[in-house]
Write a protein that holds these residues in place. Sequence first.
Motif, PDB file in Angstrom:
ATOM      1  N   PRO A  77      34.605 -30.563  60.345  1.00  0.00           N
ATOM      2  CA  PRO A  77      35.973 -31.460  60.949  1.00  0.00           C
ATOM      3  C   PRO A  77      35.840 -33.066  60.270  1.00  0.00           C
ATOM      4  O   PRO A  77      35.069 -33.167  59.417  1.00  0.00           O
ATOM      5  N   GLY A  89      29.384 -35.538  60.181  1.00  0.00           N
ATOM      6  CA  GLY A  89      29.152 -33.638  60.833  1.00  0.00           C
ATOM      7  C   GLY A  89      28.683 -33.035  59.647  1.00  0.00           C
ATOM      8  O   GLY A  89      27.910 -31.798  59.736  1.00  0.00           O
ATOM      9  N   THR A 101      30.485 -29.468  66.224  1.00  0.00           N
ATOM     10  CA  THR A 101      32.122 -29.669  66.854  1.00  0.00           C
ATOM     11  C   THR A 101      32.522 -30.750  66.724  1.00  0.00           C
ATOM     12  O   THR A 101      31.589 -31.621  66.482  1.00  0.00           O
ATOM     13  N   GLU A 102      33.404 -31.194  66.728  1.00  0.00           N
ATOM     14  CA  GLU A 102      34.113 -32.606  67.566  1.00  0.00           C
ATOM     15  C   GLU A 102      32.896 -33.688  67.846  1.00  0.00           C
ATOM     16  O   GLU A 102      32.916 -34.883  67.238  1.00  0.00           O
ATOM     17  N   THR A 103      32.404 -32.980  69.007  1.00  0.00           N
ATOM     18  CA  THR A 103      31.811 -33.833  69.819  1.00  0.00           C
ATOM     19  C   THR A 103      29.923 -33.743  69.301  1.00  0.00           C
ATOM     20  O   THR A 103      29.988 -35.504  69.298  1.00  0.00           O
ATOM     21  N   GLU A 106      31.109 -37.160  66.782  1.00  0.00           N
ATOM     22  CA  GLU A 106      30.650 -37.963  66.972  1.00  0.00           C
ATOM     23  C   GLU A 106      29.661 -38.270  67.718  1.00  0.00           C
ATOM     24  O   GLU A 106      29.398 -39.935  67.963  1.00  0.00           O
ATOM     25  N   ASP A 205      33.853 -44.017  60.268  1.00  0.00           N
ATOM     26  CA  ASP A 205      32.949 -43.731  60.254  1.00  0.00           C
ATOM     27  C   ASP A 205      32.009 -43.329  58.728  1.00  0.00           C
ATOM     28  O   ASP A 205      32.622 -45.052  58.339  1.00  0.00           O
TER      29      ASP A 205
END
Length: 434
Positions: A77, A89, A101-103, A106, A205
């Motif tokens: 991602p 990630g 995944t994006e979740t 995060e 980030d």
Amino acid sequence: MSLLKEKLKEKISIERPRTEKLNKEFGNVKVDEVTIGQIIGGMRDIKSLVTDISYLDPFEGIRFRGLTIPEVLEKLPKVPGAEMPFVEGFFYFLLTGDIPTETEVEDVHQEFNSRKTVPDYVFKIIRSMPIDSHPMTMFATAIMSMQKDSIFAKKYHENLKKGDYWDAYFEDAMNLLAKLPEIAAFIYRLKYRNGEIIPGDPNLDFGGNFAHMMGIAKPYDDIARLYFLLHSDHESGNVSAHTGHLVASALSDMYYAISAMLNGLAGPLHGLANEEVLRWLHGVMDSMGGKIPTEEEMKAFVYKTLETGVIPGFGHAVLRKTDPRYTAQREFCLKHLPEDPLFKYVDLLYKVVPNILLEKGKAKNPWPNVDAQSGVIQWYYGVKEYEFYTVLFGVGRALGVCSNIIWARALGYPLERPKSLTTKMLEDIAFGKK
Ligand code: MLT
């Protein structure tokens, strides 16, 4: 429990039986033979370490968790509006082998955020060092100074179960990694920007926040992400990774291990090489009066250099092809700084050096490695202090070494303790007396 830790726990329960089976049922199966040349020659090519985080194929270069660099860059991602993936990630991927995944990305971001506050005493310790201390010395010292906060060291004395060692190493790794961008940027600003420190921004980030604290505009955030990713791991036999692994095998905690890893990285035959390449390149430019030479002029220069010396940034202990980390950075340069004179020099060298080295039989590997490109990008975006480049390498390498150490504890790898022989014993073996 964080999503990353939950996933890691699940993976460990799958992986542990594989290692246990190999060790218990196939422990006597021979993998390799060892020669005297290898024993005296730095244990070159002896197959004696295990890691699933990355594998270095001599002709293909590094694969992280089975993926090539272009595949990693494509699949992970991306930070919105940026070209490069989240470091968060990538760390999830290194540790678990799964594309997050994006979740999940995060979740790692939030975990780092909640652990990123660097204790004030660390800054005081760095400030109290002579300002001409090497940035790597400052970096390793800062990490050592936080050892008192090691969760593993504390829990070990409270009779932590062996099967849970990984958990405490994981917590230490998360606490430590979260702080590295701020410590590194602090050292940079203190030493080279009159101590004008830029506070971090929790919304950014890992890579973006580092660029922000360095005080360098876009696309430096992408360079930071790319740089940390590319330098993270190179299987586990290189000096920094192996040092970290060895030190942690004594159950020295993550702070001891990562600080030791940085000390290994600080050597000119390892992480300091990128600094040496850039210094050399500037010398080449000066000697050519700053103009871009023709291919013929560059060839003549290379022949002359080889009469008495070497071309820095070419060759590698394992690789027998162009380092894909070099290629990834070259592509970045072709896109973002194709007209940069320093890049033009590097590119010309890429065109002429390998053939000359092959023709002269000078090197087993005449191809450029990661260090031949990395300083050029840093220089272009204003990081002109060569000696800082290894700190950047160190932030990246910590991602891989932390991952390896967590897994080494999860799989129960023991204290590393190879056997030594005397020179006389080797002579006896060589002359057939034994
Ligand atoms: C590294 O990234 O560690 C270097 O390329 C050196 C090595 O792999 O031995």
